[in-house]
Scaffold this active site. Sequence first.
Site, mmCIF file in Angstrom:
data_model
loop_
_atom_site.group_PDB
_atom_site.id
_atom_site.type_symbol
_atom_site.label_atom_id
_atom_site.label_comp_id
_atom_site.label_asym_id
_atom_site.label_seq_id
_atom_site.Cartn_x
_atom_site.Cartn_y
_atom_site.Cartn_z
ATOM 1 N N ASN A 226 0.825 -1.210 0.000
ATOM 2 C CA ASN A 226 0.000 0.000 0.000
ATOM 3 C C ASN A 226 0.861 1.262 0.000
ATOM 4 O O ASN A 226 0.583 2.227 -0.716
ATOM 5 C CB ASN A 226 -0.915 0.021 1.229
ATOM 6 C CG ASN A 226 -1.957 -1.067 1.217
ATOM 7 O OD1 ASN A 226 -2.265 -1.635 0.174
ATOM 8 N ND2 ASN A 226 -2.501 -1.378 2.375
ATOM 9 N N GLY B 49 -3.379 4.803 7.215
ATOM 10 C CA GLY B 49 -2.071 4.971 7.833
ATOM 11 C C GLY B 49 -0.932 4.742 6.860
ATOM 12 O O GLY B 49 0.116 5.397 6.941
ATOM 13 N N ASP B 50 -1.132 3.822 5.908
ATOM 14 C CA ASP B 50 -0.115 3.568 4.891
ATOM 15 C C ASP B 50 0.022 4.763 3.949
ATOM 16 O O ASP B 50 1.137 5.172 3.597
ATOM 17 C CB ASP B 50 -0.473 2.315 4.083
ATOM 18 C CG ASP B 50 -0.530 1.070 4.948
ATOM 19 O OD1 ASP B 50 0.230 0.985 5.929
ATOM 20 O OD2 ASP B 50 -1.351 0.184 4.643
ATOM 21 N N ALA B 51 -1.109 5.332 3.541
ATOM 22 C CA ALA B 51 -1.071 6.521 2.682
ATOM 23 C C ALA B 51 -0.423 7.692 3.416
ATOM 24 O O ALA B 51 0.336 8.476 2.825
ATOM 25 C CB ALA B 51 -2.486 6.889 2.235
#
Length: 288
Positions: free
Chosen positions: A43, A236-238
Amino acid sequence: MPRVICAGHVNWDITLRVDHLPVADGEAAIQHQTGAGGGSAANVAVALAGLGIPVSLLGSVGDDDHGRATRRELAQTGVDCDPVQTVTDGETAVKYLIVDGDGEVMVLGQTGVNEAFRSGHLADETLAAADVLHLTSQHPETAARLAERAREAGVLVSFDPGRRLGQRDYTATLALADVLFLNDREAAMALDDVTDHGAETVVLKHGPRGAEVRAGDETLTHPGFPVQTVDTTGAGDAFAAGFLASRVQGDDDDEALAVANACGALAARSPGARVDVSWTAVAELLGH
């Protein structure tokens, strides 16, 4: 152009949108079902590619339909998948994401082979050409060895341990990280140890309440962006991708924090773990 390597889980996500998250012995109605690539490392890599950052991915998938579909998706976004290992006698990890109408998520997982890769699967020349190694939830020994190799090569180490922080001993990797990402739950478990012995820069993710950066004696905060939450999967990954993309392009922590919050908000208002992050979309939220 700065290059980032992401290392960690590469999964296939099956997302079930339900009318509510059921309690024990309860039942919920499935309103929609989709399948797509996921996994925290993948991601972040996809979001970085969307922001124009050259990115390589280290992970592992099975030699099955889900693994092949995941590789195709990643390659189409511009992620370098050469370091991704294919395990011929294993199955790609599958995560079942149950999402309610408020965007809250419950995760059920089949681990598969998403931790079959090891540090040695990342070529020395690939690591040496990178500016940042971003580690996510993975086997602690693999994470620690990758962090050691990155330090030896003069590559900045970024680490987002995720929800497994309380279940695994990441002490060695935490001590080697230059930048550490934690949400509120993770910070409650590890922040004191990290502050005493770990990362120079700690980025705390507060969800809809924004985020903060702690670097030495300085603390910077950003309130985030008010958006209609559809699905918090991958937000959270973005966020991490936005922070790293901004930093490797020379921005200071204040700007990087704003970009990170914008990317997290874009993910939260979109269904699924992957989001079409672009500098145009980020600029609209930032008001640039």
